[in-house]
Design an enzyme around this catalytic site. Structure first.
Site, short mmCIF file in Angstrom:
data_model
loop_
_atom_site.label_atom_id
_atom_site.label_comp_id
_atom_site.label_asym_id
_atom_site.label_seq_id
_atom_site.Cartn_x
_atom_site.Cartn_y
_atom_site.Cartn_z
N GLU A 239 0.97 -1.29 0.05
CA GLU A 239 -0.24 -0.03 0.26
C GLU A 239 1.22 1.02 0.39
OE1 GLU A 239 -1.65 3.09 0.82
OE2 GLU A 239 -2.16 2.87 2.49
P1 NDP Z 1 8.84 4.36 4.02
O1 NDP Z 1 8.35 3.86 2.93
O2 NDP Z 1 10.26 4.13 4.08
O3 NDP Z 1 8.77 3.95 5.00
C1 NDP Z 1 7.73 2.87 5.06
C2 NDP Z 1 7.68 1.93 6.31
O4 NDP Z 1 8.93 0.84 6.01
C3 NDP Z 1 8.23 2.44 7.54
O5 NDP Z 1 8.11 1.66 8.83
C4 NDP Z 1 9.50 1.63 7.41
O6 NDP Z 1 10.68 1.89 8.58
C5 NDP Z 1 10.45 0.81 6.81
N1 NDP Z 1 10.68 0.54 6.29
C6 NDP Z 1 12.03 1.57 5.09
N2 NDP Z 1 12.85 0.92 4.69
C7 NDP Z 1 13.30 -0.06 4.73
C8 NDP Z 1 13.35 -1.65 4.39
N3 NDP Z 1 14.83 -1.21 3.28
N4 NDP Z 1 13.11 -2.69 4.51
C9 NDP Z 1 11.32 -2.88 4.91
N5 NDP Z 1 11.51 -2.22 5.44
C10 NDP Z 1 11.38 -0.73 5.41
O7 NDP Z 1 8.42 5.83 4.22
P2 NDP Z 1 8.61 7.21 4.86
O8 NDP Z 1 8.23 6.68 6.61
O9 NDP Z 1 10.22 7.48 4.75
O10 NDP Z 1 7.93 8.30 3.95
C11 NDP Z 1 8.06 8.89 2.49
C12 NDP Z 1 7.13 9.41 2.14
O11 NDP Z 1 6.44 7.75 1.93
C13 NDP Z 1 5.94 9.89 2.25
O12 NDP Z 1 6.29 11.28 2.08
C14 NDP Z 1 5.01 9.67 1.35
O13 NDP Z 1 4.48 9.69 0.85
C15 NDP Z 1 5.04 7.97 1.43
N6 NDP Z 1 4.11 7.77 2.30
C16 NDP Z 1 2.71 6.96 2.03
C17 NDP Z 1 2.32 5.98 3.01
C18 NDP Z 1 1.15 5.54 2.86
O14 NDP Z 1 -0.03 5.43 3.14
N7 NDP Z 1 1.22 4.70 1.41
C19 NDP Z 1 2.64 6.17 4.67
C20 NDP Z 1 4.16 6.96 5.19
C21 NDP Z 1 4.82 7.03 4.09
P3 NDP Z 1 11.80 3.40 9.16
O15 NDP Z 1 10.10 4.21 9.31
O16 NDP Z 1 11.94 3.09 10.58
O17 NDP Z 1 12.04 3.75 8.11
#
Ligand code: NDP
Length: 494
Positions: A239
């Site tokens: 998602e």
């Molecule tokens: P990420 O996609 O980086 O993070 C989402 C989750 O994935 C977090 O729990 C993160 O952990 C984890 N994660 C990060 N790197 C890895 C990896 N290599 N392997 C497995 N899990 C990983 O999103 P961000 O929080 O950096 O946000 C960036 C952008 O994503 C936002 O600006 C927005 O545009 C979008 N976003 C969309 C969402 C939605 O509802 N669809 C929700 C959040 C963000 P950790 O936080 O510890 O890095």
């Protein structure tokens, strides 16, 4: 950071003040492996409890979450900065999903007889959906209860154990959700949390004991998670956010549409995967819509009506999108000066070219672009043009026409004459296509997402002279079957 025992830790911060909310361990691949191994054991126990007992435990968890509503909302408020009232509503929404998943799991997934067909007339055929084992949930920070619970509750109801890696921005919320579950299910770690940074999530996705990953976050990270999953052929639900459009047709209630557009774009500081990021308004009502929208927007302020930007790095994306949109379009409300880190006041820009970042990329901030279009067809064409395909909204005075447009919107969900309403209907699936990802949470599809279909055919009696799956089969049997199949399927209707 690390403690006296050498355990690495990290802090979650209040994005409004920068003060420390909590300190949590950075769990490495070994710790994740140990958690998954325990969860594998717990998964067998949980699956063995059966439908009725799992339902009872999940409904009890729902009650525990409801009783702790203000406690959970307080942690969410501190970790994300969103107003406590918004956090409370988020938890309430999650509660309705726990309830639905618990009450419907058996109906959707339990064993049922299916028709064996004429050729299999001597068979009894049953279909059921069995648990996968351990499901890994990697959650986001924008709705740290509602979003992961859309996977967690459904995975648990389907009979799986869950290991949850919350975002590093909201670990306390994740830890609390699992702690509360242990009040209803104290015997085994059926739902547990592992904390850490991206590498902890990567370890979870690459763990051979995890049988499915449910991920919410950015498209770029989803691709990295998918690569980690590939090592073990672990399936995943992705998602990944969107660039959702709201269409206002000529016969729409313009006041209601403006009200919905403003809330859809600005609430939660625009950090909503199904938030409104683009608006297309049919020429006939454009001026009236803009009057309503700008009047309403003038009364909204960051820090009062919604909170700060939760993830500091996002401010750069928001700044870049606003600067480009304002340079190439017309700022109607706010502009570059609206960014007062960590807050961003509402920004509305009209007539921004369709190829600009503010129209094509996810902004995840309290900004929205508005464009005048000739008719709803042009609006739909523009809405469908992007790479994302998560959700959208249509405002129209004609229900039949609105449904027809909704069907043709290239998204997983569409709301008509309201925004985001589909998320509050637990029986509706939630998920997108294209860059918004794949797979579904919520509803019957969300339950099936965390289960594997199992088909069983039992021979009730042998059909005399019709043993087709035997080397003893003769030409006579084959001729009989050919006659039967020709009778059943061989006639062409014109
Ligand atoms: P990420 O996609 O980086 O993070 C989402 C989750 O994935 C977090 O729990 C993160 O952990 C984890 N994660 C990060 N790197 C890895 C990896 N290599 N392997 C497995 N899990 C990983 O999103 P961000 O929080 O950096 O946000 C960036 C952008 O994503 C936002 O600006 C927005 O545009 C979008 N976003 C969309 C969402 C939605 O509802 N669809 C929700 C959040 C963000 P950790 O936080 O510890 O890095």
């Amino acid at each position: 950071m690390s403690t006296a025992t050498g355990q690495r830790t990290f802090d979650s911060l209040d994005p409004a003040t920068g003060s420390v909310v909590g300190t949590h361990p950075v769990q490495d691949a070994r710790a994740v492996r140990a958690a998954v191994a325990e969860a594998e054991h717990a998964a067998r126990w949980w699956a063995g409890l059966g439908w009725a007992e799992r339902r009872r435990r999940l409904l009890d968890y729902k009650a525990v979450v409801t009783q702790n509503l203000s406690r959970i909302a307080e942690v969410v408020h501190r970790e994300t900065g969103k107003p406590e009232a918004d956090a409370t509503l988020e938890v309430i929404l999650a509660v309705t999903h726990i309830d639905w998943a618990a009450r419907n799991a058996r109906r959707v997934l339990g064993p049922r007889r299916v028709r064996p067909g004429l050729v299999g007339a001597n068979l009894a055929a049953t279909l059921e959906y069995l648990p996968l084992g351990v499901v890994g949930v990697i959650g986001p920070w924008n709705y740290p209860v509602f979003t992961p619970m859309g996977s967690i509750a459904y995975a648990l109801a389907a009979g799986n154990a869950v290991v949850f890696k919350p975002s590093e921005l909201t670990p306390g919320t994740g830890v609390l959700l699992a702690e509360l579950f242990a009040e209803s299910v104290p015997e085994q770690p059926v739902f547990r949390t592992v904390t850490g940074l991206g590498e902890t999530g990567a370890a979870l996705a690459g763990d051979p004991g995890v049988k499915k990953i449910a991920f919410t976050g950015s498209t770029a990270t989803a691709k990295r998670v998918m690569t980690a999953c590939a090592a073990n052929l672990t399936p995943m639900v992705a998602e990944c956010g969107g660039k959702d459009a709201l269409i206002v047709d000529a016969d729409a209630d313009v006041r209601a549409a403006a009200d919905a557009a403003l809330w859809g774009a600005m609430s939660n500081a625009g950090q909503t995967c199904v938030g409104v990021e683009r608006v297309y308004v049919v020429d006939a009502v454009y001026d009236a819509f803009m009057r309503e929208l700008t009047e309403r927007a003038a009364t909204i302020r960051a820090g009062e009506d919604y909170g700060p930007i939760t993830m500091p790095a996002q401010l750069d994306v928001i700044r870049r999108h606003i600067a480009d949109a304002v340079a190439r379009g017309r700022a109607v409300v706010g502009g570059p000066e609206s960014v007062r880190a960590p807050y961003v006041d509402p920004v509305i820009v009209e007539d921004v070219p369709e190829d600009s970042p503010a129209v094509r990329e996810e902004t995840f901030g309290p900004t929205v672009t508005v464009k005048r279009v000739a008719d709803a067809e042009e609006a739909l064409e523009k809405a469908n043009a992007g790479a994302y395909g998560l959700a959208g909204t249509i405002f129209s005075g004609n229900a039949r026409r609105a449904v027809e447009l909704a069907r043709r919107m290239r998204t997983g969900m569409t709301a008509i004459n309201s925004v985001i309403s589909f998320a509050s209907v637990p029986s509706l699936p939630f998920g997108g296509l294209g860059d918004s990802g794949f797979g579904r949470i919520h509803g019957a599809d969300g339950l099936r997402e965390f289960a594997r279909p199992k088909g069983i055919s039992r021979q009730r009696f042998a059909l005399p002279g019709m043993n087709l799956t035997s080397f003893a089969r003769g030409q006579k049997e084959l001729d009989q079957v050919v006659r039967l199949v020709t009778f059943l399927h061989g006639r062409r209707k014109r």
